[in-house]
Structure formats: C-alpha cells, structure tokens
Design a protein around this motif. Structure first.
Motif, short mmCIF file in Angstrom:
data_model
loop_
_atom_site.label_atom_id
_atom_site.label_comp_id
_atom_site.label_asym_id
_atom_site.label_seq_id
_atom_site.Cartn_x
_atom_site.Cartn_y
_atom_site.Cartn_z
N TRP A 66 0.83 -1.21 0.00
CA TRP A 66 0.00 0.00 0.00
C TRP A 66 0.86 1.26 0.00
N LEU A 114 0.25 3.79 -3.15
CA LEU A 114 -0.55 5.01 -3.03
C LEU A 114 0.10 6.23 -3.70
N ALA A 148 -1.02 -1.34 -9.27
CA ALA A 148 -1.26 -2.31 -8.20
C ALA A 148 -0.41 -3.56 -8.40
N ARG A 158 -1.73 3.23 5.82
CA ARG A 158 -2.50 2.90 4.62
C ARG A 158 -3.67 3.87 4.48
N ILE A 173 -4.61 6.82 1.70
CA ILE A 173 -5.86 6.72 0.93
C ILE A 173 -6.65 8.02 1.00
#
Length: 324
Positions: free
Chosen positions: A49, A53, A81, A308, A312
C-alpha cells in the motif's frame, strides 16, 4: 552464499513474528510457496500500500493537471497495483538478502525466511529475479519515458538496504525508492515530467520519514547494540518534534503540488476539493502523533500500519476532484 542455520526463536510453522494475524499466506497459500511469499512480505500488505498510493496520487493529479483522462489510464491504475506488489516483493527480497546477518540478531526479524533457514540465499536471488522480470513485463506496456523512469528506480532500491550502515537518515533513501511511482506514473500518463510531480514526490518522501521513523522505533534497542543507524535512534526522545516537522512538510508540499496541478485547467471547485486531501491527511497524521508511545512496540506497529488509511485519504479527495 549459503543457508542460514535455523533460528531457535523462529515460529515452528514458519510464520514471521510481525506478520498480520491470520494472514492469507499462512492460511491459504500452498506450503511450498509460503516461504517465498513471506520473503516478499505478502503476509504484511502495508508495504505494498505504501508503495502503491504515491503511484495513484501521481495518476490522479496528472489527470487533474492536463484534464485529459483516457481509457489507457484504467490500465495504468491496475498496472500500478500489480507492479507495486511485485516490486515491493523484489525489494523486500533484496533487503533480506543484504540484511541476512543483521536480521538474525534482531528479535523482530530473526524469524524471517533467510535467517530462519526456510529459504537459501540462492533461492532468494532466483525469486527476486522472477519478480523483477514480471514487473518489467508490466513496465514495458508504458511509454518510453515511463520505462526509463522505471529503470532509474532500481538505483534507490539497490542502495536503500545499505543506507543504515553509513547514514543516520536511511529513511530518506526509503522515501526516494517508495515514492518514485509518483514520478513514473505521472510520466506514464502525461509522457513527460512536470513540476507538480516533483513536488508531490518530495511530499511523499516527507511522509515516508514520518511513518518509517515510527516503524524504526520498534528496533531502536537492537539497532543500537549492532550499530545500525536510523532516524529513530538519531531523534530519540525528540522524535515527536521531528515527526511534527515531517507532518507539516508533507501537508505543505502536497498542497503546493495540488495547486500546481490544478491551476492550469482545473475548475475552482475541483482545486478546492483536491486541496482537502493534504488537509485531511494532516489530521490523520496528527491523530497518530497523539497516540505515539515510542516504548510500546505494539502501538508503534499499529500506528505504522494505519498509514494505509493516511495515504488513501488524499487519493479520495483527488479522485473526487476529477469528478467536479
């Protein structure tokens, strides 16, 4: 390059001490693959992550910058990803190869596959090459400028494991490697780099200094015994002050990146929404500081993993700005 003798403290089932409880690797992965997936930290997804990101930040701000979304961006989104999972795995494998003697002396890491004897160094090297080849296949679907950026990314990745041997600031080298995706993915969308991407990259480095200093406090005592350097050891009891500085740098630099990205063509509403991203991210980082206890390893790990959500938060604002 030979097998390490098994650590007497290694869990009998081969799991790693600081892995997520009941993770999918320990529960569902084929037994033969488990040591390799653990080597890639697949049982600890937070690192993927943290690598992913900044890539998604770069993509959304690049679209905000040129106001030119296209179908190819969906592939870039997915490729980020896949690539983050593979390159994080390859980087962790390289890190464990270079740190195999150090990891055996640190309580938190001596259960990892190489020091525990589950994987040999030669097997780890082969696994690293396989992951890098798969990542290369994904990279080759991008434009030439992005491919060049991807190749350049190997330099900070290669240097990082050695940084703690020669500098008190190894977290800077981690930041250089972990946030490179912001530059690469901006280039994959736009075909070239622009100033907002560079400022966003700097914001990501400041964020990495924040979360990895928290993470490094788990090993501060062991690191002192074996002579490994870190910002956690450098700052000591002053870590809270330094973390606040990294928080302000993260928010300020990301805010500048958003303004640079939005001013050319984005609407006032879109720019205002996007600026909410670093603002809200800063509040989440401030929440972490309120709960910081550098002597509580369980709390340190919890706060580190919470990043994380920290990363986000601005992504959601950037995505909303694209719809404004």
């Amino acid at each position: 390059m030979h097998n390490q003798p098994p650590s007497p403290d290694a869990p009998q089932d081969g799991s790693v001490a600081d892995a997520v409880a009941d993770n999918w690797v320990d529960r569902h992965a084929p037994a033969a693959l488990r040591p390799y997936l653990r080597l890639s930290r697949a049982d600890r997804p937070i690192g993927t992550w943290l690598l992913l990101l900044p890539c998604w930040w770069g993509l959304t701000l690049a679209i905000l910058f040129d106001q030119s979304p296209r179908w190819e961006d969906l592939w870039i989104f997915v490729a980020c990803a896949l690539g983050a999972f593979l390159m994080r795995g390859a980087g962790c494998t390289w890190n464990d190869i270079t740190d195999r003697d150090i990891d055996g002396k640190v309580a938190r890491t001596r259960s990892r596959p190489i020091p525990s004897g589950a994987v040999s160094v030669k097997q780890a090297l082969a696994w690293m090459v396989l992951q890098m080849l798969l990542a290369l296949m994904i990279l080759l679907t991008f434009n030439q400028a992005a491919i060049a950026m991807g190749v350049l990314a190997l330099l900070p990745v290669a240097v990082y494991p050695f940084a703690k041997r020669f500098t008190w600031w190894p977290q800077v080298f981690l930041g250089l490697a972990f946030n490179w995706g912001a530059l690469l993915v901006w280039t994959a969308h736009a075909g070239t780099l622009h100033a907002p991407a560079v400022v966003l990259y700097l914001a990501g480095i400041a964020w990495t200094l924040f979360y990895d200093t928290i993470y490094a406090h788990q090993d501060a005592e062991d690191d002192a015994l074996i002579g490994v350097k870190s910002t956690a050891r450098l700052f000591g009891e002053n870590s809270g002050k330094w973390l606040r500085r990294f928080l302000m740098a993260t928010v300020g630099l990301m805010g500048i990146a958003v303004i640079y990205a939005g001013l050319p063509q984005a609407s006032v509403l879109a720019l205002a929404i996007a600026l909410g991203g670093p603002w809200a991210m800063g509040w989440h980082m401030a929440w972490q500081l309120r709960g910081l206890d550098t002597n509580d390893n369980a709390k340190l790990l919890q706060l580190f993993r919470s990043n994380r959500d920290t990363g986000i938060i601005p992504l959601l604002f950037f995505a909303a700005a694209l719809l404004a």
